[in-house]
Design a protein around this motif. Sequence first.
Motif, PDB file in Angstrom:
ATOM      1  N   GLY A   1       0.818  -1.211   0.000  1.00 50.26           N
ATOM      2  CA  GLY A   1       0.000   0.000   0.000  1.00 50.26           C
ATOM      3  C   GLY A   1       0.851   1.261   0.000  1.00 50.26           C
ATOM      4  O   GLY A   1       0.521   2.243  -0.683  1.00 50.26           O
ATOM      5  N   ILE A   2       1.926   1.248   0.763  1.00 46.79           N
ATOM      6  CA  ILE A   2       2.835   2.406   0.790  1.00 46.79           C
ATOM      7  C   ILE A   2       3.436   2.633  -0.593  1.00 46.79           C
ATOM      8  O   ILE A   2       3.552   3.777  -1.069  1.00 46.79           O
ATOM      9  N   VAL A   3       3.812   1.547  -1.253  1.00 43.69           N
ATOM     10  CA  VAL A   3       4.355   1.657  -2.610  1.00 43.69           C
ATOM     11  C   VAL A   3       3.302   2.247  -3.552  1.00 43.69           C
ATOM     12  O   VAL A   3       3.605   3.131  -4.383  1.00 43.69           O
ATOM     13  N   GLN A   4       2.053   1.785  -3.409  1.00 47.99           N
ATOM     14  CA  GLN A   4       0.967   2.304  -4.240  1.00 47.99           C
ATOM     15  C   GLN A   4       0.759   3.794  -4.023  1.00 47.99           C
ATOM     16  O   GLN A   4       0.597   4.563  -4.979  1.00 47.99           O
ATOM     17  N   LEU A   5       0.759   4.215  -2.774  1.00 49.42           N
ATOM     18  CA  LEU A   5       0.596   5.639  -2.467  1.00 49.42           C
ATOM     19  C   LEU A   5       1.765   6.438  -3.020  1.00 49.42           C
ATOM     20  O   LEU A   5       1.599   7.567  -3.508  1.00 49.42           O
ATOM     21  N   GLY A   6       2.971   5.868  -2.920  1.00 51.11           N
ATOM     22  CA  GLY A   6       4.147   6.537  -3.469  1.00 51.11           C
ATOM     23  C   GLY A   6       4.080   6.697  -4.974  1.00 51.11           C
ATOM     24  O   GLY A   6       4.679   7.626  -5.542  1.00 51.11           O
ATOM     25  N   ARG A   7       3.341   5.803  -5.632  1.00 49.89           N
ATOM     26  CA  ARG A   7       3.161   5.888  -7.086  1.00 49.89           C
ATOM     27  C   ARG A   7       2.018   6.819  -7.477  1.00 49.89           C
ATOM     28  O   ARG A   7       1.683   6.946  -8.643  1.00 49.89           O
ATOM     29  N   GLY A   8       1.418   7.435  -6.463  1.00 53.80           N
ATOM     30  CA  GLY A   8       0.354   8.409  -6.746  1.00 53.80           C
ATOM     31  C   GLY A   8      -1.039   7.838  -6.771  1.00 53.80           C
ATOM     32  O   GLY A   8      -1.990   8.498  -7.221  1.00 53.80           O
ATOM     33  N   GLU A   9      -1.229   6.619  -6.270  1.00 53.67           N
ATOM     34  CA  GLU A   9      -2.549   6.004  -6.232  1.00 53.67           C
ATOM     35  C   GLU A   9      -3.323   6.516  -5.005  1.00 53.67           C
ATOM     36  O   GLU A   9      -3.481   5.825  -4.003  1.00 53.67           O
TER      37      GLU A   9
ATOM     38  N   VAL B   1      -2.131   0.033  15.118  1.00 54.54           N
ATOM     39  CA  VAL B   1      -1.303   0.568  14.032  1.00 54.54           C
ATOM     40  C   VAL B   1      -1.442  -0.297  12.781  1.00 54.54           C
ATOM     41  O   VAL B   1      -1.637   0.216  11.664  1.00 54.54           O
ATOM     42  N   VAL B   2      -1.380  -1.607  12.961  1.00 51.41           N
ATOM     43  CA  VAL B   2      -1.480  -2.524  11.815  1.00 51.41           C
ATOM     44  C   VAL B   2      -2.841  -2.398  11.136  1.00 51.41           C
ATOM     45  O   VAL B   2      -2.935  -2.332   9.900  1.00 51.41           O
ATOM     46  N   TYR B   3      -3.927  -2.330  11.919  1.00 49.88           N
ATOM     47  CA  TYR B   3      -5.270  -2.255  11.343  1.00 49.88           C
ATOM     48  C   TYR B   3      -5.474  -0.966  10.539  1.00 49.88           C
ATOM     49  O   TYR B   3      -6.016  -0.989   9.427  1.00 49.88           O
ATOM     50  N   VAL B   4      -5.071   0.163  11.109  1.00 50.07           N
ATOM     51  CA  VAL B   4      -5.277   1.438  10.420  1.00 50.07           C
ATOM     52  C   VAL B   4      -4.486   1.470   9.115  1.00 50.07           C
ATOM     53  O   VAL B   4      -5.023   1.829   8.046  1.00 50.07           O
ATOM     54  N   PHE B   5      -3.228   1.074   9.156  1.00 50.99           N
ATOM     55  CA  PHE B   5      -2.404   1.114   7.947  1.00 50.99           C
ATOM     56  C   PHE B   5      -2.829   0.061   6.928  1.00 50.99           C
ATOM     57  O   PHE B   5      -2.689   0.271   5.714  1.00 50.99           O
ATOM     58  N   THR B   6      -3.363  -1.066   7.389  1.00 53.24           N
ATOM     59  CA  THR B   6      -3.872  -2.074   6.451  1.00 53.24           C
ATOM     60  C   THR B   6      -5.056  -1.527   5.672  1.00 53.24           C
ATOM     61  O   THR B   6      -5.169  -1.734   4.449  1.00 53.24           O
ATOM     62  N   ASN B   7      -5.954  -0.805   6.337  1.00 59.22           N
ATOM     63  CA  ASN B   7      -7.107  -0.232   5.651  1.00 59.22           C
ATOM     64  C   ASN B   7      -6.699   0.884   4.704  1.00 59.22           C
ATOM     65  O   ASN B   7      -7.299   1.054   3.632  1.00 59.22           O
ATOM     66  N   ILE B   8      -5.694   1.662   5.086  1.00 62.60           N
ATOM     67  CA  ILE B   8      -5.167   2.666   4.158  1.00 62.60           C
ATOM     68  C   ILE B   8      -4.632   1.974   2.902  1.00 62.60           C
ATOM     69  O   ILE B   8      -4.863   2.428   1.771  1.00 62.60           O
ATOM     70  N   ALA B   9      -3.927   0.869   3.100  1.00 56.74           N
ATOM     71  CA  ALA B   9      -3.386   0.123   1.960  1.00 56.74           C
ATOM     72  C   ALA B   9      -4.508  -0.414   1.072  1.00 56.74           C
ATOM     73  O   ALA B   9      -4.407  -0.366  -0.174  1.00 56.74           O
ATOM     74  N   TYR B  10      -5.575  -0.954   1.693  1.00 55.56           N
ATOM     75  CA  TYR B  10      -6.704  -1.450   0.896  1.00 55.56           C
ATOM     76  C   TYR B  10      -7.210  -0.375  -0.057  1.00 55.56           C
ATOM     77  O   TYR B  10      -7.420  -0.609  -1.245  1.00 55.56           O
TER      78      TYR B  10
END
Length: 510
Positions: free
Chosen positions: A217-225, A287-296
């Motif tokens: 998800g972090i990679v996706q956000l870094g790519r502008g998604e 922390v894991v739950y919040v960031f997992t949902n951001i990644a989704y």
Amino acid sequence: MSAEDSMPKEPSSRKMDVDQGIPMLEKKDPEASNDPKQIEDSGEGIVLQQKLSLVNGITVIVGSIIGSGIFVSPRGVLAGSGSVGMSLIVWLLSGIYSMIGAYCYAELGTSIVRSGADYAYIFEAFGPFLAFLRLWVECMIVRPCSQAIVALTFAAYVIEPLFPDCEQPDVAVRLLAVVCIMVLTFVNCASVEWATRVQDVFTYAKLLALALIIVTGIVQLGRGEVEYFKEPFANTETDIGQISLAFYSGLFAYNGWNYLNFVIEELKDPYKNLPKAIWISIILVTVVYVFTNIAYFSTVSPEEVLGGAAVAVMFSKRLYGVMWWCMPVFVSLSTFGGVNGILFTTSRLFYVGGREGHMPKILSMVQIQRLTPMPAVLFMGLLSLCYLASSDIYALINYVGFATWLSIGMAIVVLLYLRWKRPEMHRPIKVALIWPIIYTIVTIYLVILPLYASPTETGIGLLIICTGIPVYIIFVAWTSKPKIFDRYMDNMTTFLQKVFMVVAENKKKD
């Protein structure tokens, strides 16, 4: 001199337990660490041993919380909250709410060092009747149903790669769920070390799966998604009833934060390790739950989540190519560990209930060679298998879901009650009163709301709870039962003791 020392020694390697009147085998190898005789000589007797370390405690909590919730609850949270931004706030607040409850349980668990968690706390403060109703609903309905559901989720994800484009055969799913429960029942009967090792390994596996999702998800956000984050609060739900349903889904995913309290008698140095395990686990999971949902939401649209898609599977199919199957495997590992966590902790609840006379006496007995609560583990496993035959277990969980919050809220009220009635009570951890007060107020809201939003289901749930009243009257409160009934129960207990080679807890006196 003890009664045992005064007994004549028999030439064989068998002796009679004077309390139970059944044979108890002595191992010939004096070096065996699980030899009952060696344990008695060391001053411990036949008891469940303190074998859970801090790391084990953390994996019990994390492994119990992270089961199927994070993979199935995003839809419910989003449906109730209405927007991506609000759903993330619900996930965060659900974690904070669970953290407050866990903090209060740290005081309860270190001041009342008895396994059974809220059952033990309610018993201590309000007596046997309310404690029994809590035990009844939790042991007979909520826990075995939950275990059956998580086992079915495990089975569905295991065979997902085999049926990627067609419906899974129901019989295969249920049979695989049966195998899952039976294997873990055997493990928990055989050894506490085995059970905790399974919990450790599968907790690491599920954290690895979620870490993979988060990093991707972090990679996706870094790519502008970031399309679904441009207007994060658009269409946010304003109906308080719907928001409450979002919190129910979120809190379902956090369910299990109090499970370590159910096995506190087996935790090493509980005064130090219980609060540490609670804080580390809840913060980690939040922390894991919040960031997992951001990644989704970096990849899967809100409409697709609301459409009932298996979020983690869709996420992996879009990003991992031919390796998409790794996500169903990781989810199955997560749910397998969840089944183990439920089985491990709930068997201790049966064990404590039997010890207090609220469950059959056989459930409070320990296997003399394995030092595990074998009858309680077997009973929990068999009860879960029975619920696998039902097609309405999801509805049943919905009926009694509010009872969980009612009982947990009542346990927090115990904290306030004991502060008033027993101010001199030894409290290694003493929380500020503002926290149990806040938790109680929110819990009252969570309990009362279903009476307004879903009166029919709530009414059925209340009826299910009330079925425990005649059971309590007949089997617990009625002490002058016919002698033939008592003889039958005694004979059945003795027979089962011989079959499983179990005895009642027998702490050696100084």
